[in-house]
Motif scaffolding. Structure first.
Motif, short mmCIF file in Angstrom:
data_model
loop_
_atom_site.label_atom_id
_atom_site.label_comp_id
_atom_site.label_asym_id
_atom_site.label_seq_id
_atom_site.Cartn_x
_atom_site.Cartn_y
_atom_site.Cartn_z
N GLU A 48 1.58 -2.49 8.01
CA GLU A 48 0.95 -2.09 6.85
C GLU A 48 1.81 -2.17 5.62
OE1 GLU A 48 2.00 1.33 9.66
OE2 GLU A 48 2.23 -0.70 9.68
N ILE A 49 2.78 -2.80 5.45
CA ILE A 49 3.68 -2.82 4.38
C ILE A 49 3.46 -4.43 3.91
CG2 ILE A 49 5.93 -3.17 3.31
CD1 ILE A 49 6.93 -1.13 5.21
N PHE A 50 2.30 -4.40 2.99
CA PHE A 50 1.88 -5.67 2.56
C PHE A 50 2.18 -5.97 1.29
CE2 PHE A 50 -1.67 -2.57 2.78
CZ PHE A 50 -2.16 -2.74 1.16
N TRP A 51 2.64 -5.30 0.39
CA TRP A 51 2.83 -5.23 -0.86
C TRP A 51 4.32 -5.77 -1.31
CZ3 TRP A 51 1.87 -0.84 1.72
CH2 TRP A 51 3.08 -0.04 1.94
N GLY A 75 0.90 -1.45 0.04
CA GLY A 75 0.17 0.16 0.08
C GLY A 75 0.66 1.02 -0.04
N CYS A 76 0.62 1.53 -0.32
CA CYS A 76 1.41 2.66 -0.51
C CYS A 76 1.00 4.20 -0.25
CB CYS A 76 1.93 2.70 -2.14
SG CYS A 76 2.46 1.05 -2.54
N GLU A 94 11.08 -6.51 -4.34
CA GLU A 94 10.13 -7.33 -4.82
C GLU A 94 8.59 -6.87 -4.68
OE1 GLU A 94 11.30 -11.33 -5.14
OE2 GLU A 94 13.25 -10.90 -5.54
N TYR A 95 7.62 -6.49 -5.64
CA TYR A 95 6.35 -6.30 -4.87
C TYR A 95 5.33 -7.21 -5.88
CZ TYR A 95 8.50 -1.67 -3.98
OH TYR A 95 9.50 -0.83 -3.35
N THR A 96 4.16 -7.23 -5.08
CA THR A 96 3.17 -8.27 -5.29
C THR A 96 1.80 -7.56 -6.04
OG1 THR A 96 2.15 -7.95 -3.28
CG2 THR A 96 3.64 -9.75 -3.34
N MET A 97 1.76 -6.33 -6.11
CA MET A 97 1.02 -5.37 -6.65
C MET A 97 1.36 -4.11 -7.12
SD MET A 97 -1.41 -4.83 -3.35
CE MET A 97 -1.02 -6.44 -2.70
N VAL A 155 10.19 1.90 0.07
CA VAL A 155 9.14 1.01 0.06
C VAL A 155 7.77 1.51 0.03
CG1 VAL A 155 7.54 -0.80 1.39
CG2 VAL A 155 10.42 -1.03 0.96
N PHE A 156 7.62 2.57 0.72
CA PHE A 156 6.29 3.63 0.69
C PHE A 156 6.17 4.43 -0.61
CE2 PHE A 156 5.97 3.03 5.30
CZ PHE A 156 4.72 2.72 5.55
N ASN A 157 7.53 4.75 -1.11
CA ASN A 157 7.38 5.54 -2.51
C ASN A 157 7.32 4.44 -3.89
OD1 ASN A 157 7.47 7.89 -1.34
ND2 ASN A 157 9.61 8.05 -1.20
N TYR A 158 7.37 3.08 -3.51
CA TYR A 158 7.30 2.10 -4.39
C TYR A 158 8.42 2.17 -5.21
CZ TYR A 158 3.99 -1.45 -5.62
OH TYR A 158 3.33 -2.87 -5.66
#
Length: 388
Positions: free
Chosen positions: A94-97, A27-28, A121-124, A62-65
């Motif tokens: 809350e970092i689930f992606w 989630g970002c 590595e991201y899942t979405m 991570v929050f900035n993807y």
């Protein structure tokens, strides 16, 4: 954990033993949270200053993807960098992606290997993650508003515990996939807060992370703990209430019984345990230096006057009578030792003290039979009432 279920008849005692299974579940944001907030996240406090700097940079990435991080590694080893990444995920449910990582660049100099590139590595997609974040915030907002108005941290912790257990059910299908090794990005959702709050189905990791998520929002110190139960991976929490730490296994609070109807939606047998109590059934594998849990004040049963050092007819009578007069479907009580629990079961069921307790309520209660569940490891006895 074995739980014994029995039905007792006043004249002819018949015993049915059923083994209960508690399915171990283990989630970002557009703007990253302020650095100062990390001081309340336990794993962060376990890091060195250099590791903390990298932790904050990783969190921002991570929050900035961002796909790759190329700074902040200093002289940290590959192992140290990996530890920082793992500690970040421990602290932030809350970092689930994020599904994985890899060191993509490093330098070797004077027998020292230092990292210069780290890939996430991201899942979405960013958009998908933000949609989940918005939905989770919308779903949890009413609960958090109500909980924030509560006067004590104990009330807040208990309400979060009951809220999640009521909202969610254990995902046996995902557990089976996990045990077989057939995990993909979609099946990861029950392992995080999306499974709990959006899909209402999760395994132990999802339960524990959702509990952590709510308590973080309520400014209550909480740790995500990993380990094993019955030789299987499991996850639970350690929570600080009024300055003292307690273990809470929320997954084991959502009990499912085998061979009979579900006897309760919520169990409190693993709410507020000491370290010694937890280690009867759990093995901690987390690398964190966890606080020792020695306080007993907020053990659910002690706090609610449902704890007995030894069998006492008058005390059991008080507990049972209050429950019946309040029209409860059942009541639970915890004993100080396995011997105390054994003595209570002998007096109540073999010597049939239970019928002396039930007799005054014979107009509303089936008083010539008794059903009960005994959790031998949790030292908890549960009586189930059959009303007319």
């Amino acid at each position: 954990m074995n739980v014994f279920f029995k039905k007792l008849t006043k004249r002819l005692v018949s015993v049915i033993i059923v083994f209960a299974i508690i399915f171990t579940l283990g989630g970002c944001f557009n703007e990253p949270e302020p650095k100062r907030y990390d001081e309340t996240r336990f794993a962060y406090t376990e890091l060195t200053e250099q590791e903390k700097t990298l932790y904050v940079l990783m969190k921002e990435a991570v929050f900035n993807y961002d796909d790759v991080l190329t700074k902040g590694f200093g002289t940290l080893s590959v192992e140290d960098v990996t530890k920082v990444y793992e500690y970040l995920l421990i602290d932030y449910p809350e970092i689930f992606w994020v599904s994985g990582h890899s060191v993509i660049d490093y330098e070797e100099k004077d027998d020292l290997v230092t990292v210069t590139g780290f890939e996430f590595e991201y899942t979405m997609t960013n958009k998908e993650a933000n949609e989940y974040i918005t939905e989770i915030e919308s779903i949890t907002a009413p609960f958090l508003t109500e909980a924030q108005a509560m006067s004590t941290d104990y009330q807040k912790v208990l309400s979060a515990y009951e809220y999640i257990i009521t909202l969610c059910e254990y995902d046996n299908d995902t557990y089976d996939l996990f045990m077989s090794g057939n995990i993909d990005d979609i099946s990861l959702l029950p392992h995080n807060i999306v499974g709990v709050f959006v899909d209402n189905k999760a395994v132990c990791a999802g339960y524990a992370k959702a509990f952590q998520y709510l308590l973080n929002k309520l400014d209550i110190p909480v740790i995500y703990v990993t380990g094993e139960t019955e030789d299987q991976s499991h996850a639970w929490n350690e929570v600080c209430i009024d300055g003292d730490w307690y273990f809470i296994d929320i997954t084991w609070g959502d009990m499912v019984y085998s061979g009979t109807e579900a006897l309760s939606d919520i169990s409190y047998n693993y709410f507020g345990l000491t370290t010694n109590e937890l280690l009867r059934t759990h093995t901690v594998t987390s690398e964190l230096d966890l606080p020792e849990c020695t306080a007993t004040y907020y053990d659910y049963y002690r706090y609610n006057n449902l704890f007995l050092e030894s069998y006492d007819f008058n005390e059991v009578n008080r507990i049972v009578s209050l429950a019946i007069e309040s029209s409860q479907s059942s009541v639970q009580m915890k004993f100080a030792s396995s011997q105390a629990l054994s003595n209570a079961m002998q007096q109540l069921f073999e010597n049939q003290d239970i019928f002396d307790i039930y007799e005054p309520y014979s107009d509303i209660l089936v008083s010539d039979s008794a059903r009960y569940v005994a959790d031998q490891e949790g030292l908890v006895l549960k009586l189930i009432f059959d009303y007319k």
